[in-house]
Design an enzyme around this catalytic site. Structure first.
Site, PDB file in Angstrom:
ATOM      1  CB  SER A   1      -0.858   0.008   1.265  1.00  0.00           C
ATOM      2  OG  SER A   1      -1.508   1.260   1.402  1.00  0.00           O
TER       3      SER A   1
ATOM      4  CE1 TYR B   1      -3.879  -2.412   5.264  1.00  0.00           C
ATOM      5  CE2 TYR B   1      -3.659  -0.076   4.792  1.00  0.00           C
ATOM      6  CZ  TYR B   1      -3.828  -1.367   4.352  1.00  0.00           C
ATOM      7  OH  TYR B   1      -3.929  -1.623   3.006  1.00  0.00           O
TER       8      TYR B   1
HETATM    9  N1  LIG Z   1      -8.937  -0.680  -1.025  1.00  0.00           N
HETATM   10  C1  LIG Z   1      -7.893   0.121  -0.876  1.00  0.00           C
HETATM   11  O1  LIG Z   1      -8.023   1.365  -0.876  1.00  0.00           O
HETATM   12  C2  LIG Z   1      -6.509  -0.456  -0.749  1.00  0.00           C
HETATM   13  C3  LIG Z   1      -5.426   0.412  -0.860  1.00  0.00           C
HETATM   14  C4  LIG Z   1      -4.125  -0.082  -0.751  1.00  0.00           C
HETATM   15  C5  LIG Z   1      -3.937  -1.444  -0.538  1.00  0.00           C
HETATM   16  N2  LIG Z   1      -5.000  -2.282  -0.417  1.00  0.00           N
HETATM   17  C6  LIG Z   1      -4.720  -3.708  -0.183  1.00  0.00           C
HETATM   18  O2  LIG Z   1      -5.326  -4.470  -1.201  1.00  0.00           O
HETATM   19  C7  LIG Z   1      -5.613  -5.783  -0.717  1.00  0.00           C
HETATM   20  C8  LIG Z   1      -7.055  -6.148  -1.069  1.00  0.00           C
HETATM   21  O3  LIG Z   1      -7.925  -5.253  -0.406  1.00  0.00           O
HETATM   22  P1  LIG Z   1      -9.374  -4.863  -0.956  1.00  0.00           P
HETATM   23  O4  LIG Z   1      -9.416  -3.398  -1.056  1.00  0.00           O
HETATM   24  O5  LIG Z   1      -9.727  -5.684  -2.136  1.00  0.00           O
HETATM   25  O6  LIG Z   1     -10.261  -5.276   0.334  1.00  0.00           O
HETATM   26  P2  LIG Z   1     -11.551  -6.192   0.489  1.00  0.00           P
HETATM   27  O7  LIG Z   1     -12.564  -5.866  -0.549  1.00  0.00           O
HETATM   28  O8  LIG Z   1     -11.946  -6.098   1.918  1.00  0.00           O
HETATM   29  O9  LIG Z   1     -11.003  -7.670   0.174  1.00  0.00           O
HETATM   30  C9  LIG Z   1     -10.165  -8.340   1.087  1.00  0.00           C
HETATM   31  C10 LIG Z   1     -10.006  -9.790   0.659  1.00  0.00           C
HETATM   32  O10 LIG Z   1      -9.201 -10.454   1.659  1.00  0.00           O
HETATM   33  C11 LIG Z   1      -9.893 -11.635   2.092  1.00  0.00           C
HETATM   34  N3  LIG Z   1      -9.613 -11.940   3.485  1.00  0.00           N
HETATM   35  C12 LIG Z   1      -9.760 -11.122   4.563  1.00  0.00           C
HETATM   36  N4  LIG Z   1      -9.436 -11.790   5.684  1.00  0.00           N
HETATM   37  C13 LIG Z   1      -9.101 -13.049   5.305  1.00  0.00           C
HETATM   38  C14 LIG Z   1      -8.700 -14.227   6.005  1.00  0.00           C
HETATM   39  N5  LIG Z   1      -8.547 -14.248   7.339  1.00  0.00           N
HETATM   40  N6  LIG Z   1      -8.452 -15.355   5.303  1.00  0.00           N
HETATM   41  C15 LIG Z   1      -8.602 -15.348   3.943  1.00  0.00           C
HETATM   42  N7  LIG Z   1      -8.955 -14.285   3.224  1.00  0.00           N
HETATM   43  C16 LIG Z   1      -9.211 -13.150   3.905  1.00  0.00           C
HETATM   44  C17 LIG Z   1     -11.371 -11.320   1.896  1.00  0.00           C
HETATM   45  O11 LIG Z   1     -12.116 -12.503   1.723  1.00  0.00           O
HETATM   46  P3  LIG Z   1     -13.027 -13.191   2.836  1.00  0.00           P
HETATM   47  O12 LIG Z   1     -13.656 -12.127   3.676  1.00  0.00           O
HETATM   48  O13 LIG Z   1     -13.990 -13.966   2.001  1.00  0.00           O
HETATM   49  O14 LIG Z   1     -12.125 -14.088   3.605  1.00  0.00           O
HETATM   50  C18 LIG Z   1     -11.333 -10.522   0.587  1.00  0.00           C
HETATM   51  O15 LIG Z   1     -11.329 -11.413  -0.501  1.00  0.00           O
HETATM   52  C19 LIG Z   1      -5.320  -5.744   0.782  1.00  0.00           C
HETATM   53  O16 LIG Z   1      -4.059  -6.303   1.030  1.00  0.00           O
HETATM   54  C20 LIG Z   1      -5.301  -4.265   1.100  1.00  0.00           C
HETATM   55  O17 LIG Z   1      -4.476  -3.988   2.216  1.00  0.00           O
HETATM   56  C21 LIG Z   1      -6.284  -1.815  -0.524  1.00  0.00           C
END
Ligand SMILES: NC(=O)c1ccc[n+]([C@@H]2O[C@H](COP(=O)([O-])OP(=O)(O)OC[C@H]3O[C@@H](n4cnc5c(N)ncnc54)[C@H](OP(=O)(O)O)[C@@H]3O)[C@@H](O)[C@H]2O)c1
Length: 283
Positions: A143, A156
């Site tokens: 990130s 985080y």
């Molecule tokens: N959105 C942003 O603005 C942003 C910015 C920078 C970086 N990121 C990074 O991008 C990545 C994806 O985030 P996102 O924005 O797509 O968030 P999201 O929509 O909340 O998706 C998170 C994913 O992680 C899975 N997950 C969460 N806890 C888990 C566990 N204990 N075991 C297995 N799977 C798990 C969830 O699936 P289940 O709930 O089905 O398990 C879901 O598929 C993350 O690493 C986040 O830090 C996001």
């Protein structure tokens, strides 16, 4: 890794958001995909859709990535089904919000289990297979807040700093095995990330599921397209927007000015947290 057709990719956090978009983009390129997350139904549905739409092999792997044994099994099952693993995308992650000095340590550990230790365990399990194949790409989703501290999101940020550090070291160590480590640093992306993050604030230990204003960032498909390009080119570090890159550069070149901006951000976020806490206690 110029030709992606016929490659095998394992994507964590593939049930929604950025992970689902990356899995879809890789399937569209002709990769067979293994999809891991906890939401069994969402995985099964995406798995069926990708198989039908792109004619690739798919595998749904219900997995709780905060359990290292399940992470190992996830890799073993991918190997058992496809016989190889070319691309590992460590994408699953969640946020934790609250003052650093007041964070509940159990919540902070849970954040590190998912955001840091799970990718390390997945690399640990996948690297011997990639090394034996003589080729592989590991993508770690970091990130921009792994490049500068996020006020009231320090837990985080810290987990992403840790992942960034580990990615840099692993990149140098695995080069001789022809395994590339790509660090992707997205900024704000339009997903359900905030809704699924932990909120750990004084007085209210854990308001899991607290919803902030929805994240209005770039669409996850844009992140996914950039990830596919980075895999092809075996890039070192990737940003999604010019704005993200400039913010990180600004933090590095003008730390004093940036620290002033962080003070302002702290005030704004603190007010937002107070409002949401009031809503929680009133409702
Ligand atoms: N959105 C942003 O603005 C942003 C910015 C920078 C970086 N990121 C990074 O991008 C990545 C994806 O985030 P996102 O924005 O797509 O968030 P999201 O929509 O909340 O998706 C998170 C994913 O992680 C899975 N997950 C969460 N806890 C888990 C566990 N204990 N075991 C297995 N799977 C798990 C969830 O699936 P289940 O709930 O089905 O398990 C879901 O598929 C993350 O690493 C986040 O830090 C996001």
């Amino acid at each position: 890794m110029k030709e992606l057709r016929g490659r095998v990719a394992l994507v964590t956090g593939a049930s929604r958001g950025i992970g689902a978009a990356i899995a879809t983009a890789l399937a569209a390129e002709g990769c067979d995909v293994a999809l891991a997350a906890r939401s069994t139904e969402a995985l099964a549905s995406l798995s069926t859709t990708l198989g039908q739409q792109y004619g690739v092999k798919t595998l749904a792997l219900p997995t709780d990535l905060s359990d290292e044994r399940q992470v190992e099994e996830m890799v073993q099952k991918t190997m058992a089904a496809f016989g190889r693993i070319d691309i590992l995308v460590n994408n699953a992650g969640a946020g934790i919000y609250g003052d650093m000095a007041a964070l509940c340590s159990a919540n902070l550990r849970a954040t590190f289990d998912l955001n840091f230790f799970a990718p390390i365990a997945a690399m640990h399990a996948a690297v011997p297979h990639m090394a034996a194949q003589g080729d592989g790409v590991i993508v770690n989703i970091g990130s921009i807040v792994g490049k500068f501290p996020q006020p009231l999101g320090g837990g985080y940020s810290a987990s992403k700093y840790a992942l960034h550090g580990a990615s840099g070291a692993a990149r140098a160590e695995l080069k001789s095995d022809n395994i590339a480590v790509v660090l992707v640093c997205p900024g704000l992306t339009d997903t359900e990330f905030a809704a699924h993050s932990r909120v750990s604030v004084p007085g209210v230990e854990d308001m899991q599921g607290e919803r902030h204003a929805p994240l209005r960032g770039v669409p996850p498909q844009r992140v996914a397209r950039r990830v596919v390009k980075a895999i092809r080119r075996r890039e070192r570090e990737v940003y999604i927007t010019l704005f993200d890159r400039l913010v990180v550069l600004g933090a590095q070149l003008f730390p004093g000015f940036f620290a002033w901006g962080l003070l302002l951000a702290t005030k704004i976020r603190r007010r937002r947290f107070a409002e949401s806490r009031r809503r929680m206690t009133d409702g």
